[in-house]
Write an enzyme that holds these catalytic residues in place. Structure first.
Site, PDB file in Angstrom:
ATOM      1  CD  GLU A 107      -2.981  -0.958   0.235  1.00 48.00           C
ATOM      2  OE1 GLU A 107      -3.643   0.103   0.201  1.00 48.00           O
ATOM      3  OE2 GLU A 107      -3.132  -1.887  -0.577  1.00 48.00           O
ATOM      4  CG  HIS A 108       1.687   5.513  -2.110  1.00 45.99           C
ATOM      5  ND1 HIS A 108       1.443   6.719  -1.472  1.00 45.99           N
ATOM      6  CD2 HIS A 108       2.805   5.710  -2.856  1.00 45.99           C
ATOM      7  CE1 HIS A 108       2.375   7.586  -1.816  1.00 45.99           C
ATOM      8  NE2 HIS A 108       3.214   7.010  -2.656  1.00 45.99           N
TER       9      HIS A 108
END
Length: 386
Positions: free
Chosen positions: A228-229
């Site tokens: 995930e960012h």
């Protein structure tokens, strides 16, 4: 000196080993500099980093040592030390990654060498700098742990992980090469050399960009989020009918394109997902909506549809497929250097392209000629014959 290129005519004394320093000096060699790799009689440590191998040579060593010639010098031997000092006095650039204080014991420290060679650009690479961390050894894995990089790498509920490459060593080598080029430009203008100091920890903190800034500027300690960012969604792998696909919607326009291709324009109109910040806040609600549609087709089919619409996406390749992809795109990622396949220098120059003159050298492959040149009473800048 042999070869041509923008750095042709420059002599680099490479007293470094393992990755950061050798990567820096290889880049300088690609640009035409004559690089003399000074090794202990045992050789660079990476010669023993096996497997994998090519013709019994470590592919790790091969990766960062082209365009150099090797001479084995034992700095504990008085005769060899005299030759090492002569090399330092004749060089335009000297790069080393000895522990701070080591070179001074051999009269190879910056002040000692610069007294005889004031135009020298002297690049000293360390793990933790020359102050409180001077006594600490610097290895990529250790710096990944110390810098916080490992703490934010891995699944949210898993253990900290190192990156799949020696990322900090490589980034430090790049920073060092930029610094050397800047110092050479300054020398051209002023005639003066200078001391450059770069440590792996500082390079790591600089290279962690948004993550180190999160703490320094925002007071937020980054945590592990897997793929995930921390600021964007969708921005990462999403499951399809057969395998995961990297999907990037880095701005509102790209997100609207994604929704149109998926046949869900309602997701673009939904006020919960109307902006980058809102999609980030509501990612747990948006994710199942996207995954439900993506599950109706395979990754290759979705990749074709999304790519044609101009959206960044692609499969998760292994290294083999990564090289094949670059080849298919015409990037010509592999060059032959005297029989050794190597990944090419990534920069394309319109007038002064990188040259691949020497394969990574065998230990002391040019020792006889280099020793003879150093033992001779030639002018300090008399070229070393090819």
């Amino acid at each position: 000196m042999s070869g041509d290129g923008p750095l042709s005519g420059l002599l680099v004394a490479d007293f470094s080993r393992i990755v950061a320093g050798p990567y820096c000096t290889m880049l300088l060699g690609d640009l035409g500099a004559e690089v003399i790799k000074v090794e202990s009689p045992a050789g660079d440590d990476t010669r023993t980093f096996k497997p994998p191998v090519r013709d019994e040579e470590s592919t790790y060593y091969l990766a960062v040592n082209r365009n150099k010639r090797s001479v084995a010098l034992d700095l504990a031997d008085k005769g060899d030390l005299v030759l090492a000092r002569r090399l330092a006095h004749r060089a335009d650039v000297l790069v080393h990654n000895f522990k701070p204080g080591t070179t001074e014991r051999y009269d190879l420290g910056y002040e000692q060498v610069a007294a005889a060679n004031p135009g020298l650009v002297y690049c000293a690479i360390s793990g933790f700098g020359t102050r409180g961390g001077a006594a600490l050894p610097g290895y990529d894995l250790l710096i990944q742990a110390a810098s916080g990089m490992m703490a934010m790498t891995g699944e949210a509920d898993g253990a900290p992980l190192r990156t799949g490459i020696s990322a900090i060593d490589v980034m430090t080598g790049l920073h060092a090469a930029v610094a050397v080029l800047a110092a050479l430009n300054h020398r051209t203008a002023t005639g003066h050399g200078q001391l450059l100091e770069i440590d792996l920890l500082s390079s790591a903190l600089s290279s962690m960009i948004n993550q180190s800034s999160a703490w320094v500027a925002g007071g937020v300690v980054p945590q592990r989020m897997g793929n995930e960012h921390p600021s964007l969604f969708p921005y990462g792998p999403l499951p399809t009918a057969d395998r995961e696909l990297i999907v990037v919607a880095g701005n509102d326009r790209q997100y609207r394109t994604l929704c149109d291709v998926l046949g869900r324009p309602d997701l673009a109109a939904d006020p919960r997902f109307a902006s980058v910040g809102l999609r980030n806040d509501h990612r747990d609600e948006l994710r199942p909506e996207l995954e439900a549609v993506l599950a109706t087709r395979g990754a290759d089919e979705w990749a074709g549809l999304l790519t044609r619409a101009g959206l960044p996406c692609g499969p998760i390749n292994d290294v083999r497929r990564g090289v094949e992809t670059a080849t298919r795109l015409g990037l010509e990622p592999v060059v032959d250097v005297e029989g050794v396949p190597m990944v090419r220098n990534p920069v394309t120059y319109s007038l002064t392209p990188p040259r691949y003159r020497h394969r990574p050298p065998a230990l002391d492959n040019a020792g006889e000629s280099i020793r003879a040149w150093l033992a001779s009473e030639v002018s300090a800048k008399e070229p070393l014959d090819a």
